[in-house]
Design a protein around this motif. Structure first.
Motif, PDB file in Angstrom:
ATOM      1  N   TYR A 216     -38.195 -26.521   1.753  1.00  0.00           N
ATOM      2  CA  TYR A 216     -38.067 -27.219   0.467  1.00  0.00           C
ATOM      3  C   TYR A 216     -36.700 -26.950  -0.161  1.00  0.00           C
ATOM      4  N   GLY A 217     -36.192 -25.732   0.049  1.00  0.00           N
ATOM      5  CA  GLY A 217     -34.883 -25.367  -0.508  1.00  0.00           C
ATOM      6  C   GLY A 217     -33.763 -26.262   0.028  1.00  0.00           C
ATOM      7  N   LEU A 218     -33.966 -26.791   1.233  1.00  0.00           N
ATOM      8  CA  LEU A 218     -32.921 -27.630   1.843  1.00  0.00           C
ATOM      9  C   LEU A 218     -32.932 -29.065   1.303  1.00  0.00           C
ATOM     10  N   ALA A 219     -33.894 -29.386   0.415  1.00  0.00           N
ATOM     11  CA  ALA A 219     -33.947 -30.757  -0.151  1.00  0.00           C
ATOM     12  C   ALA A 219     -32.690 -31.063  -0.956  1.00  0.00           C
ATOM     13  N   ARG A 220     -32.009 -30.024  -1.435  1.00  0.00           N
ATOM     14  CA  ARG A 220     -30.783 -30.279  -2.222  1.00  0.00           C
ATOM     15  C   ARG A 220     -29.704 -30.961  -1.371  1.00  0.00           C
ATOM     16  N   HIS A 221     -29.824 -30.825  -0.035  1.00  0.00           N
ATOM     17  CA  HIS A 221     -28.809 -31.443   0.833  1.00  0.00           C
ATOM     18  C   HIS A 221     -29.032 -32.950   1.038  1.00  0.00           C
ATOM     19  N   HIS A 222     -30.078 -33.500   0.388  1.00  0.00           N
ATOM     20  CA  HIS A 222     -30.155 -34.973   0.338  1.00  0.00           C
ATOM     21  C   HIS A 222     -28.991 -35.499  -0.511  1.00  0.00           C
ATOM     22  N   LYS A 223     -28.526 -34.636  -1.451  1.00  0.00           N
ATOM     23  CA  LYS A 223     -27.445 -35.084  -2.345  1.00  0.00           C
ATOM     24  C   LYS A 223     -26.101 -34.473  -1.975  1.00  0.00           C
ATOM     25  N   ASP A 224     -26.114 -33.200  -1.567  1.00  0.00           N
ATOM     26  CA  ASP A 224     -24.860 -32.498  -1.252  1.00  0.00           C
ATOM     27  C   ASP A 224     -24.872 -32.092   0.212  1.00  0.00           C
ATOM     28  N   ALA A 225     -23.831 -32.474   0.927  1.00  0.00           N
ATOM     29  CA  ALA A 225     -23.743 -32.089   2.345  1.00  0.00           C
ATOM     30  C   ALA A 225     -23.522 -30.579   2.448  1.00  0.00           C
ATOM     31  N   LEU A 226     -23.744 -30.063   3.635  1.00  0.00           N
ATOM     32  CA  LEU A 226     -23.562 -28.632   3.887  1.00  0.00           C
ATOM     33  C   LEU A 226     -22.070 -28.372   4.112  1.00  0.00           C
ATOM     34  N   ALA A 227     -21.536 -27.330   3.463  1.00  0.00           N
ATOM     35  CA  ALA A 227     -20.103 -27.038   3.647  1.00  0.00           C
ATOM     36  C   ALA A 227     -19.861 -26.418   5.027  1.00  0.00           C
ATOM     37  N   ARG A 228     -20.642 -25.381   5.371  1.00  0.00           N
ATOM     38  CA  ARG A 228     -20.491 -24.688   6.670  1.00  0.00           C
ATOM     39  C   ARG A 228     -21.878 -24.341   7.205  1.00  0.00           C
ATOM     40  N   TRP A 229     -22.082 -24.408   8.513  1.00  0.00           N
ATOM     41  CA  TRP A 229     -23.377 -24.019   9.084  1.00  0.00           C
ATOM     42  C   TRP A 229     -23.675 -22.561   8.769  1.00  0.00           C
ATOM     43  N   ASP A 230     -22.615 -21.729   8.644  1.00  0.00           N
ATOM     44  CA  ASP A 230     -22.807 -20.302   8.350  1.00  0.00           C
ATOM     45  C   ASP A 230     -23.445 -20.086   6.980  1.00  0.00           C
ATOM     46  N   ASP A 231     -23.371 -21.124   6.099  1.00  0.00           N
ATOM     47  CA  ASP A 231     -23.953 -20.974   4.758  1.00  0.00           C
ATOM     48  C   ASP A 231     -25.479 -20.998   4.773  1.00  0.00           C
ATOM     49  N   LEU A 232     -26.050 -21.483   5.883  1.00  0.00           N
ATOM     50  CA  LEU A 232     -27.514 -21.580   5.940  1.00  0.00           C
ATOM     51  C   LEU A 232     -28.133 -20.198   6.062  1.00  0.00           C
ATOM     52  N   SER A 233     -29.247 -19.998   5.337  1.00  0.00           N
ATOM     53  CA  SER A 233     -29.925 -18.694   5.452  1.00  0.00           C
ATOM     54  C   SER A 233     -30.798 -18.657   6.709  1.00  0.00           C
ATOM     55  N   LEU A 234     -31.079 -19.841   7.292  1.00  0.00           N
ATOM     56  CA  LEU A 234     -31.938 -19.896   8.485  1.00  0.00           C
ATOM     57  C   LEU A 234     -31.076 -19.879   9.747  1.00  0.00           C
ATOM     58  N   PRO A 235     -31.438 -19.065  10.755  1.00  0.00           N
ATOM     59  CA  PRO A 235     -30.668 -19.061  12.013  1.00  0.00           C
ATOM     60  C   PRO A 235     -30.736 -20.430  12.710  1.00  0.00           C
ATOM     61  N   ILE A 236     -29.625 -20.823  13.344  1.00  0.00           N
ATOM     62  CA  ILE A 236     -29.593 -22.119  14.027  1.00  0.00           C
ATOM     63  C   ILE A 236     -29.163 -21.948  15.489  1.00  0.00           C
ATOM     64  N   VAL A 237     -29.504 -22.946  16.295  1.00  0.00           N
ATOM     65  CA  VAL A 237     -29.060 -23.014  17.696  1.00  0.00           C
ATOM     66  C   VAL A 237     -28.653 -24.457  17.964  1.00  0.00           C
ATOM     67  N   SER A 238     -27.906 -24.687  19.033  1.00  0.00           N
ATOM     68  CA  SER A 238     -27.501 -26.061  19.345  1.00  0.00           C
ATOM     69  C   SER A 238     -28.628 -26.813  20.033  1.00  0.00           C
TER      70      SER A 238
END
Ligand SMILES: Cc1cc2nc3c(=O)[nH]c(=O)nc-3n(C[C@H](O)[C@H](O)[C@H](O)COP(=O)(O)O)c2cc1C
Length: 307
Positions: A216-238
């Protein structure tokens, strides 16, 4: 005074329930019925737009069909939507039909709780119009809840072009199975909408229900794009083929190639082909259903696990 008295007798039923379901669970089926025909539409109807509320299907169900939602265990009818064909178009050699919702009703609550609940929810929507992200007329929002009788999975959609990156939750998604296609309805004001149209590739991460708050916290990115993947609190993979960042804890990651997009009212309706689907973990996924559906299941002693 009288409202307080009613509240004591009639319980408060929330609009929505967030529930934890296995993705292959089929608790509710959907059937399209028209003059002289019927077809299983469980895996072949999605929402194309909220304003006007529009259902898409690759089943040609004539001019004015009815969409029926049926409890898979009991065979009981839970609700219906009356549809009117708005238009059809061709995407990836398949006919896709857009139906506007003309009316709807559900049988999940007994009378007068049903009328009271609709009245209370409509009044709240009108009172909090500014904060209501659905931005729909109350009658249409009630019809939308009926379409959630088939619980809808929530996914995180990610896109990455090198200069634009984003990840946000969506639930207006799903297959048009007879056509072998998949669709996503994204508000045209979404910051990544033109990018997705241009790059034509997204990854879908299916999140476990346990990380609902982060999703739910990521709903704000419907309006604002992500600046850097490193800013995410959730781990990511390709993701496997496209190399788009996806959720490391995803139960499943799917890659989609957009084959067509069309503006339908408030939303851009993306039609896609699935390029890959990788099951990564076992577990229950975050889903949405209508509050009155969960109430009906509680009364039968079979509530969905709530998160
Ligand atoms: C769980 C979840 C699922 C969502 N699914 C969609 C979707 O499928 N399509 C869409 O355009 N917006 C979707 N949204 C975005 C919201 O409808 C809304 O546009 C966004 O949160 C911005 O709201 P605001 O304009 O009220 O700030 C979703 C939001 C959440 C939290």
């Amino acid at each position: 005074m009288w409202r307080k008295a009613i509240r004591r007798i009639l319980p408060s039923v929330p609009q929505w329930a967030t529930v934890a379901l296995e993705s292959q669970e089929r608790s509710v089926t959907a059937e399209l019925c028209w003059d002289g025909g019927r077809a299983d539409a469980t895996d072949d109807h999605t929402i194309a737009s909220l304003k006007p509320l529009t259902v898409a299907t690759s089943i040609d169900a004539g001019a004015c069909p009815v969409l029926r939602y049926i409890d898979a265990a009991t065979g009981r009818g839970l609700g219906t939507l009356r549809l009117t064909k708005a238009r059809s178009f061709v995407a990836a050699n398949a006919d896709i039909h857009l139906y506007e919702v003309a009316a709807g009703e559900h049988r999940c609550l007994p009378s007068p709780l049903r009328e009271w609940t609709a009245w209370r929810q409509n009044r709240n929507m009108l009172r909090h119009r500014a904060a209501n992200h659905l931005n729909m007329a109350p009658a249409a929002a009630q019809q939308l809840m009926i379409s959630y009788l088939c619980p809808r999975p929530v996914v995180l959609v990610s896109v990455d072009t090198g200069t634009h990156r984003n990840i946000f939750p969506m639930d207006l998604i799903g297959p048009l199975a007879s056509a072998g296609l998949f669709t996503l309805a994204l508000r045209s004001s979404n910051v990544s909408e033109p990018v997705i149209r241009d790059v034509g590739r997204v990854a879908l991460s299916h999140p476990p229900a346990s990380i609902k708050a982060a999703v739910y916290g990521l709903a704000r990115h419907h309006k604002d794009a992500l600046a850097r993947w490193d800013d995410l609190s959730l781990p990511i993979v390709s993701s496997g083929q496209f190399g788009i960042p996806a959720l490391a804890s995803a139960l499943c990651v799917q890659e989609m190639t957009i084959v067509h997009s069309v503006v339908v009212g408030s939303h851009t309706f993306f039609v896609a082909r699935m390029a890959s689907s990788e099951l990564r973990h076992a577990g229950a996924q975050l889903h949405h259903t209508a509050g009155f559906h969960q109430y009906e299941r509680k009364r039968r002693g079979m509530p969905f696990p709530e998160v």
